[in-house]
Motif scaffolding. Structure first.
Motif, PDB file in Angstrom:
ATOM      1  N   PRO A  62      -0.458  -0.483  -7.676  1.00 48.36           N
ATOM      2  CA  PRO A  62       0.810   0.089  -7.172  1.00 48.36           C
ATOM      3  C   PRO A  62       1.347  -0.672  -5.955  1.00 48.36           C
ATOM      4  N   PHE A  63       0.442  -1.068  -5.072  1.00 49.34           N
ATOM      5  CA  PHE A  63       0.836  -1.826  -3.880  1.00 49.34           C
ATOM      6  C   PHE A  63       1.400  -3.178  -4.291  1.00 49.34           C
ATOM      7  N   GLU A  64       0.671  -3.885  -5.146  1.00 45.99           N
ATOM      8  CA  GLU A  64       1.089  -5.212  -5.583  1.00 45.99           C
ATOM      9  C   GLU A  64       2.459  -5.175  -6.266  1.00 45.99           C
ATOM     10  N   ASP A  65       2.634  -4.242  -7.176  1.00 48.12           N
ATOM     11  CA  ASP A  65       3.916  -4.139  -7.890  1.00 48.12           C
ATOM     12  C   ASP A  65       5.071  -3.945  -6.928  1.00 48.12           C
ATOM     13  N   ALA A  66       4.896  -3.024  -5.962  1.00 46.92           N
ATOM     14  CA  ALA A  66       5.959  -2.749  -4.990  1.00 46.92           C
ATOM     15  C   ALA A  66       6.205  -3.956  -4.092  1.00 46.92           C
ATOM     16  N   ALA A  67       5.141  -4.599  -3.629  1.00 47.92           N
ATOM     17  CA  ALA A  67       5.271  -5.728  -2.699  1.00 47.92           C
ATOM     18  C   ALA A  67       6.014  -6.889  -3.350  1.00 47.92           C
ATOM     19  N   PHE A  68       5.693  -7.202  -4.596  1.00 45.86           N
ATOM     20  CA  PHE A  68       6.328  -8.334  -5.259  1.00 45.86           C
ATOM     21  C   PHE A  68       7.784  -8.049  -5.641  1.00 45.86           C
ATOM     22  N   ARG A  69       8.183  -6.790  -5.670  1.00 46.70           N
ATOM     23  CA  ARG A  69       9.592  -6.451  -5.942  1.00 46.70           C
ATOM     24  C   ARG A  69      10.476  -6.588  -4.709  1.00 46.70           C
ATOM     25  N   LEU A  70       9.880  -6.547  -3.533  1.00 50.10           N
ATOM     26  CA  LEU A  70      10.659  -6.593  -2.292  1.00 50.10           C
ATOM     27  C   LEU A  70      11.243  -7.979  -2.044  1.00 50.10           C
ATOM     28  N   GLN A  71      12.389  -7.997  -1.384  1.00 45.69           N
ATOM     29  CA  GLN A  71      12.968  -9.233  -0.871  1.00 45.69           C
ATOM     30  C   GLN A  71      12.385  -9.474   0.522  1.00 45.69           C
ATOM     31  N   VAL A  72      12.414 -10.710   0.984  1.00 43.82           N
ATOM     32  CA  VAL A  72      11.922 -11.022   2.328  1.00 43.82           C
ATOM     33  C   VAL A  72      12.712 -10.198   3.347  1.00 43.82           C
ATOM     34  N   GLY A  73      11.987  -9.523   4.236  1.00 43.61           N
ATOM     35  CA  GLY A  73      12.599  -8.684   5.260  1.00 43.61           C
ATOM     36  C   GLY A  73      12.790  -7.236   4.845  1.00 43.61           C
ATOM     37  N   GLU A  74      12.631  -6.945   3.573  1.00 44.15           N
ATOM     38  CA  GLU A  74      12.853  -5.589   3.052  1.00 44.15           C
ATOM     39  C   GLU A  74      11.612  -4.721   3.256  1.00 44.15           C
ATOM     40  N   VAL A  75      11.847  -3.423   3.459  1.00 49.10           N
ATOM     41  CA  VAL A  75      10.775  -2.440   3.626  1.00 49.10           C
ATOM     42  C   VAL A  75      10.804  -1.493   2.432  1.00 49.10           C
ATOM     43  N   SER A  76       9.627  -1.172   1.913  1.00 47.09           N
ATOM     44  CA  SER A  76       9.516  -0.334   0.715  1.00 47.09           C
ATOM     45  C   SER A  76       9.673   1.151   1.021  1.00 47.09           C
ATOM     46  N   GLU A  77       9.929   1.884  -0.024  1.00 48.66           N
ATOM     47  CA  GLU A  77       9.745   3.333   0.001  1.00 48.66           C
ATOM     48  C   GLU A  77       8.233   3.562   0.070  1.00 48.66           C
ATOM     49  N   PRO A  78       7.762   4.781   0.376  1.00 45.23           N
ATOM     50  CA  PRO A  78       6.314   5.028   0.362  1.00 45.23           C
ATOM     51  C   PRO A  78       5.716   4.723  -1.019  1.00 45.23           C
ATOM     52  N   VAL A  79       4.596   4.036  -1.015  1.00 45.74           N
ATOM     53  CA  VAL A  79       3.900   3.649  -2.240  1.00 45.74           C
ATOM     54  C   VAL A  79       2.526   4.310  -2.224  1.00 45.74           C
ATOM     55  N   LYS A  80       2.260   5.141  -3.235  1.00 43.15           N
ATOM     56  CA  LYS A  80       0.981   5.852  -3.308  1.00 43.15           C
ATOM     57  C   LYS A  80      -0.064   4.980  -3.990  1.00 43.15           C
ATOM     58  N   SER A  81      -1.242   4.908  -3.371  1.00 41.16           N
ATOM     59  CA  SER A  81      -2.388   4.231  -3.976  1.00 41.16           C
ATOM     60  C   SER A  81      -3.610   5.114  -3.748  1.00 41.16           C
ATOM     61  N   GLU A  82      -4.748   4.650  -4.201  1.00 40.29           N
ATOM     62  CA  GLU A  82      -5.982   5.415  -4.007  1.00 40.29           C
ATOM     63  C   GLU A  82      -6.358   5.527  -2.533  1.00 40.29           C
ATOM     64  N   PHE A  83      -5.744   4.712  -1.669  1.00 39.86           N
ATOM     65  CA  PHE A  83      -6.067   4.716  -0.248  1.00 39.86           C
ATOM     66  C   PHE A  83      -5.167   5.624   0.584  1.00 39.86           C
ATOM     67  N   GLY A  84      -4.014   5.998   0.035  1.00 43.63           N
ATOM     68  CA  GLY A  84      -3.047   6.815   0.755  1.00 43.63           C
ATOM     69  C   GLY A  84      -1.643   6.340   0.419  1.00 43.63           C
ATOM     70  N   TYR A  85      -0.764   6.400   1.418  1.00 42.61           N
ATOM     71  CA  TYR A  85       0.631   5.989   1.236  1.00 42.61           C
ATOM     72  C   TYR A  85       0.920   4.776   2.111  1.00 42.61           C
ATOM     73  N   HIS A  86       1.480   3.760   1.492  1.00 36.49           N
ATOM     74  CA  HIS A  86       1.793   2.508   2.180  1.00 36.49           C
ATOM     75  C   HIS A  86       3.300   2.412   2.397  1.00 36.49           C
ATOM     76  N   VAL A  87       3.695   1.932   3.565  1.00 37.06           N
ATOM     77  CA  VAL A  87       5.059   1.455   3.802  1.00 37.06           C
ATOM     78  C   VAL A  87       4.867  -0.049   3.983  1.00 37.06           C
ATOM     79  N   ILE A  88       5.497  -0.825   3.095  1.00 32.02           N
ATOM     80  CA  ILE A  88       5.254  -2.262   3.019  1.00 32.02           C
ATOM     81  C   ILE A  88       6.489  -3.018   3.489  1.00 32.02           C
TER      82      ILE A  88
END
Length: 92
Positions: A62-88
């Motif tokens: 889930p983290f990888e998919d969200a990270a590779f969709r972002l443009q440089v400088g862009e911040v993600s919506e919260p991404v849920k993984s087995e570790f918790g919620y990431h803001v990337i």
């Protein structure tokens, strides 16, 4: 598509915490400051949330998919993984 990207993240336990992080970022607070203050990923938190460069297959899906969709400088919506919620944030 890039083979490797550079990202920082802020990892928190709950979705509400991740949403609060986003609000603080929108209000102008610095990503690195919030990572040091709030992230439960101790290793990256010390480096302003930086995970350095990584390629596909190195992070949880889930983290990888969200990270590779972002443009440089862009911040993600919260991404849920087995570790918790990431803001990337994609840095490069």
């Amino acid at each position: 598509m890039a083979d490797k990207i550079k990202c920082s993240h802020i990892l928190v336990k709950k979705q509400g915490e991740a949403l609060a992080v986003q609000e603080r970022l929108k209000a102008g607070e610095k990503f690195g400051k919030l990572a040091k203050e709030l992230s439960i990923d101790g290793g990256s938190a010390k480096r302003d949330g930086s995970l350095g460069y990584f390629g596909r297959g190195k992070m949880v899906k889930p983290f990888e998919d969200a990270a590779f969709r972002l443009q440089v400088g862009e911040v993600s919506e919260p991404v849920k993984s087995e570790f918790g919620y990431h803001v990337i944030k994609r840095l490069g």
